[in-house]
Design an enzyme around this catalytic site. Structure first.
Site, PDB file in Angstrom:
ATOM      1  N   GLU A   1       0.819  -1.223   0.000  1.00  0.00           N
ATOM      2  CA  GLU A   1       0.000   0.000   0.000  1.00  0.00           C
ATOM      3  C   GLU A   1       0.846   1.264   0.000  1.00  0.00           C
ATOM      4  OE1 GLU A   1      -1.543   1.663   3.558  1.00  0.00           O
ATOM      5  OE2 GLU A   1      -1.076  -0.097   4.761  1.00  0.00           O
TER       6      GLU A   1
ATOM      7  N   VAL B   1      -5.385   0.279   3.177  1.00  0.00           N
ATOM      8  CA  VAL B   1      -5.549  -1.177   3.058  1.00  0.00           C
ATOM      9  C   VAL B   1      -6.785  -1.478   2.208  1.00  0.00           C
ATOM     10  CG1 VAL B   1      -6.128  -3.283   4.346  1.00  0.00           C
ATOM     11  CG2 VAL B   1      -4.304  -1.770   5.175  1.00  0.00           C
TER      12      VAL B   1
ATOM     13  N   SER C   1     -12.841   1.384  10.820  1.00  0.00           N
ATOM     14  CA  SER C   1     -12.152   1.500   9.527  1.00  0.00           C
ATOM     15  C   SER C   1     -12.871   0.742   8.421  1.00  0.00           C
ATOM     16  CB  SER C   1     -10.725   0.970   9.655  1.00  0.00           C
ATOM     17  OG  SER C   1     -10.097   0.994   8.396  1.00  0.00           O
ATOM     18  N   ALA C   2     -12.892   1.365   7.235  1.00  0.00           N
ATOM     19  CA  ALA C   2     -13.454   0.705   6.055  1.00  0.00           C
ATOM     20  C   ALA C   2     -12.604  -0.502   5.641  1.00  0.00           C
ATOM     21  CB  ALA C   2     -13.557   1.699   4.898  1.00  0.00           C
ATOM     22  N   ASP C   3     -11.402  -0.637   6.236  1.00  0.00           N
ATOM     23  CA  ASP C   3     -10.585  -1.834   5.958  1.00  0.00           C
ATOM     24  C   ASP C   3     -11.368  -3.102   6.333  1.00  0.00           C
ATOM     25  OD1 ASP C   3      -8.561  -0.056   5.351  1.00  0.00           O
ATOM     26  OD2 ASP C   3      -7.310  -0.538   7.089  1.00  0.00           O
TER      27      ASP C   3
ATOM     28  N   LYS D   1      -2.895  -2.141  16.166  1.00  0.00           N
ATOM     29  CA  LYS D   1      -2.347  -1.351  17.261  1.00  0.00           C
ATOM     30  C   LYS D   1      -3.370  -1.139  18.350  1.00  0.00           C
ATOM     31  CE  LYS D   1      -0.663   1.614  14.270  1.00  0.00           C
ATOM     32  NZ  LYS D   1      -1.398   0.748  13.537  1.00  0.00           N
TER      33      LYS D   1
HETATM   34  N1  PSU Z   1      -1.792   1.291  10.529  1.00  0.00           N
HETATM   35  C1  PSU Z   1      -0.457   1.569  10.527  1.00  0.00           C
HETATM   36  N2  PSU Z   1       0.043   2.368   9.555  1.00  0.00           N
HETATM   37  C2  PSU Z   1      -0.736   2.883   8.584  1.00  0.00           C
HETATM   38  C3  PSU Z   1      -2.136   2.565   8.585  1.00  0.00           C
HETATM   39  C4  PSU Z   1      -2.607   1.776   9.571  1.00  0.00           C
HETATM   40  O1  PSU Z   1       0.264   1.119  11.389  1.00  0.00           O
HETATM   41  O2  PSU Z   1      -0.224   3.615   7.725  1.00  0.00           O
HETATM   42  C5  PSU Z   1      -2.993   3.092   7.478  1.00  0.00           C
HETATM   43  C6  PSU Z   1      -3.375   1.959   6.519  1.00  0.00           C
HETATM   44  O3  PSU Z   1      -3.358   2.482   5.205  1.00  0.00           O
HETATM   45  C7  PSU Z   1      -4.806   1.651   6.908  1.00  0.00           C
HETATM   46  C8  PSU Z   1      -5.291   3.010   7.306  1.00  0.00           C
HETATM   47  O4  PSU Z   1      -5.572   1.105   5.872  1.00  0.00           O
HETATM   48  O5  PSU Z   1      -4.203   3.583   8.008  1.00  0.00           O
HETATM   49  C9  PSU Z   1      -6.528   2.952   8.160  1.00  0.00           C
HETATM   50  O6  PSU Z   1      -7.029   4.229   8.267  1.00  0.00           O
HETATM   51  P1  PSU Z   1      -8.482   4.447   8.908  1.00  0.00           P
HETATM   52  O7  PSU Z   1      -8.287   4.072  10.356  1.00  0.00           O
HETATM   53  O8  PSU Z   1      -8.727   5.908   8.713  1.00  0.00           O
HETATM   54  O9  PSU Z   1      -9.410   3.571   8.163  1.00  0.00           O
HETATM   55 MN    MN Z   2     -11.501   5.857  10.792  1.00  0.00          MN
END
Ligand code: PSU
Ligand code: MN
Length: 309
Positions: A30, A111, A145-147, A164
């Site tokens: 990514e 992701v 997260s949308a992941d 984390k």
């Molecule tokens: N966790 C990490 N480093 C990152 C991310 C997550 O340790 O760079 C990034 C990844 O791209 C993940 C995104 O898909 O953060 C998730 O963001 P959000 O929580 O806004 O969905």
């Molecule tokens: Mn988010």
């Protein structure tokens, strides 16, 4: 609209294209981790070394990003440097993709978005650091997260070092269970917590070899069970952080984000940066090493998967 049209949005790097045509192993990477997850120049160094490791283990790396609206499957050195250096590159998840593509601008893929692009290109193994998840306090903020939803529908295996503890790891696992996403502990029965090897939460699947994982991926997709798989690969002992130390620093960062009213897609990058500063860069070193560790495992899974398909 069919796949033929979708492929027209993609520029597949010649090396990746050849590998895909010949059924050789390819590993997706990514770009949000480069543009928003780590500072320059460590982000570019990490991206390059991750690609090198993937090659060393017999697969072809394909870093994914959007440049001037074109979805790039595989970046050259100059493009990697650009994503590491430039500021203000959009963080692109599923909801943002059509906008970024149609406006013909640049975007770093999360992701979720990387999974979508990887599947469009025919890549089914993806290495990263950590996945997004259910944030602590999501019962009030709805920050999930949308992941996670992407993992329920897109056929890509994600090798990560767990989630984390800026996230609620228990709720993240519950959510993945609801969505029917298998979570594998690689050589462990506990989901790893990114900076540390243990989270206190069990995975329901524990596998000890890349071969077994490849076999399971094959079975899942041949059975038509749509969606991804999360492979939690614990950070090597030598680089794992002291649990109390990292927890304390994460708690401080979360409080600060709340105080400043940080919301939405800015939350994760904000917390990563705060934690890095508070730990005097120690969290960054752990972050880098766990990505390398995931690259080794992911490349081997891709090699085994190419062998059994
Ligand atoms: N966790 C990490 N480093 C990152 C991310 C997550 O340790 O760079 C990034 C990844 O791209 C993940 C995104 O898909 O953060 C998730 O963001 P959000 O929580 O806004 O969905
Ligand atoms: Mn988010």
């Amino acid at each position: 609209m069919n796949n033929v049209n979708l492929i027209n949005y993609l520029d597949i790097h010649p090396e990746v294209k050849t590998a895909l045509e010949e059924g050789k192993p390819v590993v997706a990477l990514e770009s949000t981790i480069i543009s928003h997850g780590m500072p320059y120049p460590q982000n570019v160094e990490t991206a390059r070394e991750t690609e090198r490791i993937i090659r060393e283990y017999g697969a072809v790396p394909a870093t994914i990003a959007i440049i001037k609206g074109r979805i790039k499957i595989g970046l050259d050195d100059e493009q990697l440097e650009y994503f590491g250096k430039a500021s203000g590159i959009a963080k692109v998840s599923r909801r943002d993709m059509a906008y970024i593509v149609s406006q013909e601008v640049d975007g770093a893929t999360t992701v979720a978005a990387t999974m979508i692009c990887a599947e469009l290109a025919g890549i089914h193994v993806f290495v990263t650091g950590g996945i997004g998840g259910v944030h602590r306090g999501a019962e009030n903020t709805f920050d999930i997260s949308a992941d996670l939803t992407e993992l329920s529908k897109t056929n890509v295996a994600v090798i990560c070092a767990g989630a984390k503890s800026i996230l609620d790891i228990g709720l993240t696992l519950e959510y993945l269970e609801t969505l029917g996403v298998p979570v594998i502990g690689f050589g462990t029965d506990e989901f790893p917590a990114f900076y540390t090897r243990k989270s206190g939460y069990k995975t329901n699947i524990s596998l000890n070899s890349e071969k077994e994982i490849a076999k399971m991926l094959k079975a899942k997709w041949e059975l038509g069970l749509e969606g991804g798989v999360v492979i939690g690969n614990p950070i090597p002992e030598a680089y794992s952080m002291d649990e109390d130390y990292i927890t304390k620093n994460i708690d401080v960062a979360i409080l600060e984000a709340e105080k400043l009213g940080i919301k939405g897609k800015d939350v994760t990058p904000f917390l990563l940066d705060k934690i890095k500063t508070a730990t005097e860069g120690k969290s960054l070193e752990s972050n880098i090493q766990l990505v390398y560790n995931n690259a080794r495992v992911g490349a081997k899974i891709a090699v085994d998967l190419a062998g059994c398909l």
